[in-house]
Design an enzyme around this catalytic site. Sequence first.
Site, PDB file in Angstrom:
ATOM      1  N   CYS A  88      64.785  12.703  86.017  1.00  0.00           N
ATOM      2  CA  CYS A  88      64.971  14.188  85.750  1.00  0.00           C
ATOM      3  C   CYS A  88      65.130  14.770  87.694  1.00  0.00           C
ATOM      4  CB  CYS A  88      63.011  15.070  85.134  1.00  0.00           C
ATOM      5  SG  CYS A  88      63.094  16.124  85.847  1.00  0.00           S
ATOM      6  N   ASP A 248      65.305  23.715  79.352  1.00  0.00           N
ATOM      7  CA  ASP A 248      65.631  24.070  80.273  1.00  0.00           C
ATOM      8  C   ASP A 248      65.270  25.264  81.664  1.00  0.00           C
ATOM      9  OD1 ASP A 248      65.571  23.385  83.286  1.00  0.00           O
ATOM     10  OD2 ASP A 248      66.557  20.787  82.551  1.00  0.00           O
ATOM     11  N   GLY A 253      69.124  18.871  86.913  1.00  0.00           N
ATOM     12  CA  GLY A 253      69.459  17.821  87.768  1.00  0.00           C
ATOM     13  C   GLY A 253      70.586  16.583  86.814  1.00  0.00           C
TER      14      GLY A 253
END
Length: 311
Positions: A88, A248, A253
């Site tokens: 993550c 999200d 990322g």
Amino acid sequence: MAYLTTIDMHVAGEPLRIITSGFPEPAGKTILEKRQVCQEQHDHLRQVAIAEPRGHTDMYGCLIVAPCHPKADVGVLFFHNDGYSTMCGHGILGLTTAMLEHNLFPCTQPKTTICFETPSGLVTATASVENGKVSSVAFRNVPSFSMELNQTIDVPKIGAVSYDLAYGGAFYAFCSAKELEIELIPQNSRQLKDLGMAIKNAIMTTQTIHHPIEPDLGFLYGVIFVELSQSEKADLRHVCIFADGALDRSPTGTGVSAHLALLHAKGKLKIEKTKVFESILGTTFTGTVVEETTTGEIPSIITEIKGQSYL
């Protein structure tokens, strides 16, 4: 009565609930084994931290664990509304900031580097520190690669949907918001969640995804809708629908890493070139192609992702 203690961060708007105590150290000789132990023996604690009434559908969290790799400083497991992730990006940015600002790792100015062991591999984060505060974090991700380009899936009640498949620590299907005739704005959040899950489920039921090295990493994590940015400060806008319909709030990322791999594979982004990605909120991550490498026999890139996070 058992208690969990946590630090709650947001990273470009996306939540990160860091468990700092109350969760038993999972057994295992590898980080993937520890992830499996958490799934099988401690999942009730994930649910306590993530689900209502203490959390919500879009809550995200992580657990600090002892590393197994000799080069790692810290081990970390990430979790969400449907279980445990493999890597993550916003989690690395938020965890680095929290560890340095809350004395969980020795902090030096002007730079502090932490090597994290994630289920996807080693990730190195470097924080810029000013007066004891972290102003930004940049991390070198695990190798990212393009898996399949110009694919089409028949989605029930929607029809044929075009997508590219790429990996940036997790696998994502990238779809054009313009082709799907949907704008990436907060008012469309419910529709984006429904559309993302319909596409994700259609791909999962018709396609088997294989990671070239580690079988446990071979699954579709999310669907990312892409359009041109809505501001002059960014190049592209991302909205990722992942896990069980979570949206999200950050540009994602690992999704940025995967998208950089797609652009590089298509000849649209060279080494040392940078793109700025904005989220549904207009917050941004910066992504740079650092070098070329391979994953098994698949051409890959190393990316650097930069962003900010807050308590």
